[in-house]
Design a protein around this motif. Structure first.
Motif, mmCIF file in Angstrom:
data_model
loop_
_atom_site.group_PDB
_atom_site.id
_atom_site.type_symbol
_atom_site.label_atom_id
_atom_site.label_comp_id
_atom_site.label_asym_id
_atom_site.label_seq_id
_atom_site.Cartn_x
_atom_site.Cartn_y
_atom_site.Cartn_z
ATOM 1 N N ASN B 44 66.324 -33.562 -10.130
ATOM 2 C CA ASN B 44 64.906 -33.793 -10.366
ATOM 3 C C ASN B 44 64.641 -35.234 -10.789
ATOM 4 O O ASN B 44 63.680 -35.856 -10.336
ATOM 5 N N ASP B 77 63.904 -33.738 -2.067
ATOM 6 C CA ASP B 77 63.111 -32.529 -2.261
ATOM 7 C C ASP B 77 63.893 -31.322 -1.739
ATOM 8 O O ASP B 77 63.969 -30.287 -2.387
ATOM 9 N N ARG B 80 66.605 -30.455 -4.183
ATOM 10 C CA ARG B 80 66.239 -29.752 -5.405
ATOM 11 C C ARG B 80 65.730 -28.357 -5.102
ATOM 12 O O ARG B 80 65.755 -27.481 -5.947
ATOM 13 N N LEU B 81 65.273 -28.148 -3.886
ATOM 14 C CA LEU B 81 64.854 -26.807 -3.509
ATOM 15 C C LEU B 81 66.023 -26.009 -2.968
ATOM 16 O O LEU B 81 65.858 -24.892 -2.496
ATOM 17 N N THR B 155 55.703 -22.854 -8.352
ATOM 18 C CA THR B 155 55.804 -23.821 -7.257
ATOM 19 C C THR B 155 57.057 -23.491 -6.461
ATOM 20 O O THR B 155 57.895 -22.695 -6.891
ATOM 21 N N GLU B 156 57.176 -24.131 -5.332
ATOM 22 C CA GLU B 156 58.333 -23.859 -4.487
ATOM 23 C C GLU B 156 59.623 -24.160 -5.241
ATOM 24 O O GLU B 156 60.602 -23.432 -5.176
ATOM 25 N N TYR B 157 59.577 -25.268 -5.971
ATOM 26 C CA TYR B 157 60.770 -25.660 -6.705
ATOM 27 C C TYR B 157 61.099 -24.647 -7.784
ATOM 28 O O TYR B 157 62.253 -24.246 -7.946
ATOM 29 N N GLU B 158 60.068 -24.216 -8.492
ATOM 30 C CA GLU B 158 60.308 -23.266 -9.571
ATOM 31 C C GLU B 158 60.852 -21.951 -9.018
ATOM 32 O O GLU B 158 61.742 -21.335 -9.594
ATOM 33 N N HIS B 160 62.562 -21.649 -6.380
ATOM 34 C CA HIS B 160 63.952 -21.903 -6.005
ATOM 35 C C HIS B 160 64.858 -21.798 -7.214
ATOM 36 O O HIS B 160 65.916 -21.173 -7.171
ATOM 37 N N ARG B 161 64.429 -22.404 -8.315
ATOM 38 C CA ARG B 161 65.258 -22.336 -9.515
ATOM 39 C C ARG B 161 65.385 -20.893 -9.991
ATOM 40 O O ARG B 161 66.432 -20.475 -10.488
#
Lengths: 188, 731
Positions: B44, B77, B80-81, B155-158, B160-161
């Motif tokens: 990130n 991006d 991280r995803l 969000t997409e990232y969240e 993913h996490r």
């Protein structure tokens, strides 16, 4: 309008980089009528009148002590120190290959700014601050072909007077400062 | 015009700072990807760095940099995803992009600089990464059990996490916290820090509950290995409640209001991990979230005091970067000059004081004045030190660059090399740090190219297959020592000696009396390093004379020790700053000069009858060695005032030397030692050979500082030439 004379210090102060007086705040920008009048400081070197744009000059100082720098050209008087700033000090008469005259009490050092560095130019006398409209400037003077031509940027006319405007980049060309024969010396 | 220049300079400085941060982050990530797997926070951070670079480039209209940053941002991006794995090829491209930025930012006209950098190949490779990513995405689990109200705002990232956490077999908790509106920033930060010890904070969501006016309620999604009891115990706080979310589907739609300290419910047995349809998890467990970059890298820190930043997260260290103020070095020089002038004023005041003392009836006044002047003296010294300190930067800036070089070269040459860095926090004058990067780069290159053997050869010698290079920096008195040590094949001093003889760097006699240490130092001689000698000597010594010259220009010295078959250590000793040095003040033909004291070996008095000549050049024999004498006045074409030596048969000789070369400078007077503030000469006078700078001695006197390295070279060249003509015997 041409030949309008002003007190030198006033003019320096007003046009000087970053020097703002209370008056400037009050009268602001209404003072100038014509905006395109370039101001020049004129000075005498070996009897001839030369000029430099006022914004090129940072300060005018009395002649100060210099330290000789070995292995440099003869026009370099040495390096001087003005309030902690080291600068090369140049004898303009020698630089312009003019007849050398004894410098009197009127001699001054013009501290000019070139490529972010200060240089001192020793002149016989500082005369005036003049304004020359662009149309009274004669670029690339045809008559001058001699060795000095490269140091001249333009000729300015103010009424009856003729002012030779100097070209700092040529005058302060770094490659001229080091003596060419340095390597031969010390071997004799 | 100048404002544009200024803008450009500002842009370059800021961009470089961002790229350095990015590069540091990448190096950390690389270390992690070899070990426990990359830390999401770091990816990130890298993403954020490039994102701000993109913004910056847009602001300044730097299209190429912006374009590259944009492509990079896409790649990061994906990383991280989790659409893309942080594999070696990916890292390679990312590092390549850093080099590209460096070239794009290089000033026009400089080597490798200018606008003609072709970024297309890198863009191409970044795009290829993007295509690869498209293949690697597989079907996704349903996450409905987490609760629609949460899922819909992730969000997409969240998201993913969230999936990564589930994949890693962690429990999912919803932490409901209530904060006083005035203290939410502090409270949240504290809570976050506590939770970070237990797992990963996936997101913060505003609570669905109606909050009161003076409190804000948040739901925090936490992935953790700990049990509900552990989490509850850790976060012990009446305003915090913890709920566990399980795939069983009992996600509470509306959390109960905070019931004080909630004891772990009895109905919370060790839960089974959520089912994982993808079988094995591709990723290893993220490492414990400990600390600063310096800890997570393969860096050995030698400071005894704990690094104050080590407790902060990597995010915090990123923030501290932006708290710094960029200052043009010239402005600091200006301040330094002012301090110098104040020093002169103080000296004048002392003079006034002395006069006052002559007058009897003002004894009280003069005593008071003396006290005040002494106080001023102390404060001035502090002020000067303060300004010097501002110029200091950690040498780690250069080490980071070198780490990239090591990485690239070891890949190119297919050698596995471990770079161990210590003392990255050692500070040096910014100017020195800048000037050091090239010489160090050269030395590292030599180490990898020629020092470290190929893996097979190393194994045959009983060494570990991977080579090791150690970069050490430490302060020693008022000097800084930088050492570059490799565990490669070392250098054979007898072969160096033989090559030097063949190259006419010394004659057979000299060679016979050469010690191993002296022989190894021959690699610093100009003329030693030519290509064919390089191959003969397993390539060691390529351009080492240039390295030496660069170091000498910084008033530094370089030394080498080598152990055949075990490795080589180069050690560079540098002054902490170039702004103030100790100097020997001398006089020649009525002119005063300063000689940097660190290049003065001794000052001696020589009788004229001790002076011999070699082909017309004056020499003396000192400690069994021939020492060329240089008349400073002749060297500089100064007219001797008149022969006013106290004793015409005696001369003052200042023996100066850098590394292996020594000459004796003949001067008229030794005036003493002094700390001097060095001021740069302008571009007009800078190139005068033999002059290194100027300084101010009392009474506004400007004095030149000699460039000893240059003068020594001139002297040695003369005598060498004489040796070759005359057969080299001292009469």
């Amino acid at each position: 309008m041409s030949g309008e004379r002003e007190d030198l210090w006033q003019a320096l102060l007003r046009s000087g980089e970053g020097v703002v007086t209370d008056e400037d705040y009050e009268h602001g920008y209404k003072r100038e009528v014509r905006q395109d009048l370039q101001q020049y400081v004129t000075f005498r070197v070996s009897g001839e009148v030369y000029g430099l744009a006022i914004h090129e000059i940072e300060e005018i100082s009395k002649v100060f002590q210099t330290t000789h720098v070995p292995r440099t050209a003869d026009f370099l008087l040495g390096i001087g120190n003005v309030r902690g700033r080291i600068m090369p000090v140049i004898d303009l008469a020698r630089r312009l290959r003019l007849r050398l005259v004894e410098r009197g009490r009127a001699a001054r050092v013009l501290i000019v700014h070139f490529n972010d560095e200060p240089y001192g130019l020793v002149v016989d006398e500082v005369m005036d601050v003049i304004r020359i409209p662009p149309e009274a400037m004669e670029d690339k003077p045809g008559g001058f072909t001699g060795a000095r031509a490269e140091y001249i940027r333009a000729l300015g006319r103010t009424g009856k007077e003729l002012v030779i405007i100097l070209h700092l980049p040529a005058l302060l060309d770094a490659k001229d400062f080091v003596k060419a024969t340095v390597y031969e010396e010390g071997r004799a | 015009m100048t404002s544009i220049d200024q803008n450009a300079a500002e842009f370059i400085a800021e961009a470089q700072e961002i790229i350095e941060t990015f590069s540091r982050t990448l190096l950390e990530l690389e270390a992690q990807s070899r070990g426990s797997g990359p830390e999401p926070d770091l990816i990130n951070a890298a993403f954020r760095a490039i994102h701000s670079l993109k913004g910056l480039a847009g602001l300044f209209g730097a299209a190429a940099i912006g374009g590259l940053a944009h492509s990079l941002e896409n790649t990061l991006d994906s990383l991280r995803l989790g659409k893309l794995d942080l594999s070696r090829p990916v890292l390679d491209v990312l590092f390549e992009a850093i080099e590209m930025f460096g070239r794009l930012l290089a000033p026009q006209g400089e080597e490798g600089g200018g606008g003609e950098v072709d970024i297309e190949p890198v863009l191409q490779r970044l795009r290829q990464l993007g295509e690869r990513e498209a293949e690697s995405t597989g079907p996704q689990d349903s996450l409905e059990w987490v609760g629609e109200n949460i899922l819909s705002v992730l969000t997409e990232y969240e998201e993913h996490r969230l999936r990564e956490n589930i994949k890693a077999g962690r429990n999912l908790y919803r932490v409901h916290a209530k904060f006083d509106i005035m203290q939410i920033d502090v409270g949240l930060e504290q809570l976050k820090d506590k939770m970070k010890g237990y797992g990963e904070v996936i997101t913060y969501l505003p609570s669905a509950d109606g909050s009161s006016d003076d409190a804000i309620e948040l739901d925090i999604l936490l992935g953790s290995k700990g049990s509900l009891g552990e989490i509850n115990g850790a976060l012990a706080n009446p305003d915090v409640t913890v709920h566990r979310l399980t795939p069983a589907g009992d996600a509470p739609a509306a959390p109960q209001p905070a019931p004080g300290r909630s004891a772990p419910p009895a109905a919370a047995p060790k839960p089974a991990p959520p089912t994982m349809s993808e079988g094995t998890s591709r990723r290893a467990e993220p490492p414990p979230r400990a600390g600063s970059p310096t800890q997570t890298r393969t860096v050995v820190t030698t400071t005894e005091e704990p690094d104050p930043t080590s407790a902060a997260s990597s995010e915090a260290s990123l923030r501290s970067l932006s708290q710094t103020v960029r200052v043009d070095l010239r402005r600091l020089d200006l301040l330094m000059n002012l301090v110098g002038e104040l020093g002169l004023v103080q000296a004048n005041l002392t003079g006034v004081l002395d006069e006052l003392r002559q007058i009897d009836h003002s004894a009280d006044v003069s005593r008071e004045l003396r006290v005040q002047i002494r106080d001023m003296h102390r404060k001035l010294a502090l002020l000067q030190q303060g300004i010097l300190d501002v110029r200091m930067v950690p040498i780690g800036q250069v080490f980071d660059k070198l780490a990239r070089v090591v990485r690239k070269l070891s890949r190119d040459l297919d050698k596995e090399i471990r770079l161990v860095i210590s003392g990255a926090e050692t500070v040096l004058d910014k100017l020195i740090v800048e000037e050091l990067s090239d010489p160090l780069m050269h030395m590292i290159r030599n180490c990898i190219d020629h020092g470290i053997e190929p893996a097979a050869e190393r194994v045959a010698l009983g060494k570990l297959p991977g080579g090791k290079i150690e970069l050490r920096a430490f302060q020693k008195g008022n000097r800084v020592v930088i050492e570059v040590e490799d565990d490669g094949r070392g250098m054979d001093w007898t072969r160096i000696r033989d090559v030097a003889v063949r190259r006419n760097l010394l004659n057979a006699e000299e060679a016979a009396s050469l010690t191993p240490g002296e022989a190894v130092n021959l690699i610093f001689q100009p003329g030693f390093s030519t290509r064919d000698s390089a191959t003969e000597l397993s390539g060691r010594g390529v351009g080492m004379d240039i390295v030496k010259t660069n170091i000498a220009r910084l008033s530094g010295m370089i030394d080498v020790t080598t152990d055949l078959g075990r490795g080589t250590t180069f050690s560079i000793t540098l002054p902490v700053t170039l702004a103030i040095i100790q100097a020997l003040v001398i006089q020649s033909a009525g002119h005063t000069f300063c000689i940097p004291l660190n290049s003065v070996l001794e000052s001696i008095m020589v009788e004229t009858r001790e002076i011999g000549t070699v082909e017309g050049h004056e020499v003396i024999t000192l400690g069994g060695r021939t020492l060329p004498l240089l008349q400073l006045s002749r060297l500089f074409g100064l007219k001797p005032l008149h022969k006013n030596y106290r004793d015409p048969n005696r001369l003052y000789v200042v023996v100066v030397g850098l590394a292996q070369h020594r000459v004796g400078l003949v001067v008229d007077e030794l005036l003493g030692q002094q700390d001097v503030v060095i001021k740069p000469l302008g571009s007009a006078v800078r190139n005068v050979p033999g002059i290194a700078g100027a300084t101010e001695l009392g009474a506004n006197r400007t004095v030149l500082l000699l460039d000893v390295g240059r003068l020594v070279d001139e002297g040695v060249r003369q005598v060498d030439a004489a040796y070759q003509i005359g057969g080299g015997h001292v009469r």
